[in-house]
Design an enzyme around this catalytic site. Structure first.
Site, mmCIF file in Angstrom:
data_model
loop_
_atom_site.group_PDB
_atom_site.id
_atom_site.type_symbol
_atom_site.label_atom_id
_atom_site.label_comp_id
_atom_site.label_asym_id
_atom_site.label_seq_id
_atom_site.Cartn_x
_atom_site.Cartn_y
_atom_site.Cartn_z
ATOM 1 N N CYS A 48 -27.959 22.954 29.969
ATOM 2 C CA CYS A 48 -26.808 22.816 30.875
ATOM 3 C C CYS A 48 -25.558 22.900 30.010
ATOM 4 C CB CYS A 48 -26.868 21.499 31.644
ATOM 5 S SG CYS A 48 -28.318 21.324 32.698
ATOM 6 N N PRO A 56 -19.111 23.143 29.520
ATOM 7 C CA PRO A 56 -18.258 24.302 29.226
ATOM 8 C C PRO A 56 -18.448 24.901 27.840
ATOM 9 C CG PRO A 56 -17.007 22.296 28.945
ATOM 10 C CD PRO A 56 -18.366 21.861 29.412
ATOM 11 N N GLY A 57 -19.410 24.414 27.050
ATOM 12 C CA GLY A 57 -19.740 25.103 25.809
ATOM 13 C C GLY A 57 -19.437 24.372 24.527
ATOM 14 N N GLY A 58 -18.882 23.164 24.592
ATOM 15 C CA GLY A 58 -18.529 22.459 23.367
ATOM 16 C C GLY A 58 -19.725 22.143 22.492
ATOM 17 N N ASP A 90 -26.333 27.969 31.940
ATOM 18 C CA ASP A 90 -25.725 27.104 32.940
ATOM 19 C C ASP A 90 -25.824 27.812 34.278
ATOM 20 O OD1 ASP A 90 -23.678 24.500 32.661
ATOM 21 O OD2 ASP A 90 -23.430 25.645 34.512
ATOM 22 N N ASP A 118 -30.323 28.316 36.341
ATOM 23 C CA ASP A 118 -30.599 26.917 36.651
ATOM 24 C C ASP A 118 -31.696 26.444 35.702
ATOM 25 O OD1 ASP A 118 -31.638 24.498 37.778
ATOM 26 O OD2 ASP A 118 -30.824 25.062 39.734
ATOM 27 N N ASP A 146 -27.892 18.198 28.361
ATOM 28 C CA ASP A 146 -26.727 17.374 28.672
ATOM 29 C C ASP A 146 -26.610 17.385 30.193
ATOM 30 O OD1 ASP A 146 -24.377 15.988 28.760
ATOM 31 O OD2 ASP A 146 -23.170 17.491 27.730
ATOM 32 N N CYS A 187 -23.272 11.517 29.934
ATOM 33 C CA CYS A 187 -22.005 10.818 29.700
ATOM 34 C C CYS A 187 -21.888 9.705 30.727
ATOM 35 C CB CYS A 187 -20.832 11.777 29.797
ATOM 36 S SG CYS A 187 -19.286 11.031 29.248
#
Length: 477
Positions: free
Chosen positions: A297, A300-302, A321, A346, A363, A416
């Site tokens: 997942c 945004p790519g960090g 993603d 997915d 994540d 998170c």
């Protein structure tokens, strides 16, 4: 969103549609709207009317209005917008007794204005006359003269009631209800953090309150040094080395977007806790080959960008993603990386064969309760009813991640959020399988104190200065 050039700013230039309209023959001067307060109100209105995210909307407005807002005005607008959003529950508890009808029946714009004015009085200690007068001027321009009278009357009652502590005392609440009002958290989040901290025993109540208060503080900006030496990034940014991640730099101020290394992608903005979550996957002991990694997942790519930077030579990275928009962000973050594959997929039904990867980072989508410092409105947007559905999704994704990794390979499960239902419960369900082994995380980071949560790992704002990241490592056996 109307641009700043059409509204009043600190310079006092006419603001157009939001000034009070006078008859042509009138010689009265139209009121000058405070630019910082107007910007804060526009953020509140965007969040309440369009479900906007404050951390995205506010920077956009500040860029648009940079000609009219001095740096200190921009800082005040940020403090007002984030603080009012964070304190929404406490402000509404106070306002409920001061308005003759339910708050839900008020014009949403009027309610946003009342919250904005009340926050200045009870939390920022702005002089009552300044908070009342400027909010009344905004109300007159935005919702009309009649409504401005209500704003004036209610805010004067707020000022007469004193500070936040005095108001909470007057509301006559105790226990977790009192703690929720004092720390600006819904009651269900207070309960979730109490459970995650194991807050029972000597000092438990004090730590719970410290954790909730730390969750209200504006977070430092953390950078990650990807393809640039950390010492060089520290020198260029005038930052300090992060205490936990060897790639982290913490900034005391400034705009990271102005740094050449950030603009080039050699460095990025990433919470140190997120860096550690990715590094846990890298450091996990592996049995057998180590040549193929998956970020399931990735948006945004960090974390994908950090994995790409620290992987050993010869390791192929796949980043997936289900959102095309987020995949675009991942592709941008990985634009200079070699031997990577970026997919719209997915994670529960990815195109890869079972057992294709040696390491998998999951994540998982979650409530985001660990990053409330950065998204203040989320604490009121989320509800306890969101948790079961997310936990079910997390379980499905973890099952898929374990299928994607080969026997002997490792999955890092990351959220998170410290909520037990999204963390240890999800891991426990997966660990009940005969072919899954849970690996202890804490020994991989001997310099990071007070993070073990069983074999898993839990970071906290008040202990580590990071988001409240949860990390568990599971190995196929």
């Amino acid at each position: 969103m109307t641009s700043a050039g059409r509204r009043h700013g600190p310079s006092g230039r006419p603001a157009g549609p939001r000034t009070t309209q006078q008859r042509p023959e009138s010689r009265r001067v139209r009121p000058v709207l405070d630019g910082a307060r107007l910007t804060a109100y526009d953020v509140l209105e965007g969040v309440s009317a369009r479900a906007a995210y404050a951390n995205l909307l506010l920077p956009q407005l500040l860029r648009e209005r940079s000609a009219d807002l001095r740096p200190r005005d921009a800082a005040f607008a940020t403090q007002l917008a984030y603080g009012t959003l964070r304190a929404t529950g406490t402000l509404d508890a106070i306002l409920t007794g001061l308005v003759s009808r339910p708050l839900a029946e008020l014009d949403p714009k009027l309610l946003d204005l009342l919250r904005l004015g009340a926050y200045q009085i009870i939390d920022l200690r702005v002089p009552a006359h300044a908070a009342v007068d400027t909010t009344v001027a905004l109300a007159r321009a935005i919702v009309g003269t009649g409504a401005s009278g209500l704003v004036n009357a209610v805010l004067r009652k707020v000022a007469a009631g004193g500070t936040r502590e005095e108001w909470v005392a007057a509301l006559d609440v105790t226990g977790d209800d009192r703690l929720a009002l004092l720390t600006d958290h819904p009651l269900w989040i207070v309960a979730a953090w109490r459970d995650a901290l194991g807050a029972d025993g000597p000092g438990a109540e004090a730590e719970l309150e410290a954790a909730l208060l730390a969750d209200d503080e504006a977070p430092e900006v953390h950078l990650v040094a990807r393809s640039v030496d950390r010492a060089s990034l520290i020198a260029a940014s005038d930052g300090l080395p992060g205490p936990w991640s060897p790639y982290a730099v913490r900034l005391e101020g400034g705009d990271p977007g102005l740094l050449d290394d950030v603009r080039s992608g050699a460095a990025g903005v990433q919470d140190e806790g997120s860096q550690l979550a990715a590094l846990a996957l890298v450091r996990a002991p592996l049995e057998g080959p180590d040549a193929a990694w998956l970020d399931m997942c990735a948006g945004p790519g960090g974390k994908s960008a950090l994995l790409a930077a620290v992987r050993p030579d010869g390791v192929r990275l796949t980043a997936a993603d289900r959102s095309e928009h987020r995949v675009g962000l991942v592709a941008s973050a990985l634009r200079d990386a070699e031997d990577v594959e970026v997919l719209v997929a997915d994670g529960r039904s990815g195109p890869w064969e079972p057992g294709s990867f040696d390491r998998v980072l999951l994540d998982a989508p979650c409530t985001g309760l660990g990053a409330l410092r950065r998204r203040p409105e989320v604490r009121w947007r989320r509800t306890a009813d969101d948790v079961p559905q997310l936990a079910e999704l997390q379980g499905e994704l973890l099952t898929a991640a374990l299928a994607a990794v080969r026997p002997g390979g490792v999955v890092a499960y990351v959220t998170c959020s410290p909520h037990t239902a999204e963390t240890v419960d999800v891991v426990a369900a997966a660990a009940a399988r005969d072919d899954v082994e849970v690996l202890p995380v804490a020994p991989l980071f001997p310099g990071v104190p007070d993070a073990a949560r069983g074999d898993a790992w839990q970071l906290w704002p008040h202990r580590h200065g990071t988001d409240a990241m949860f990390v568990a490592l599971l190995r196929r056996v």
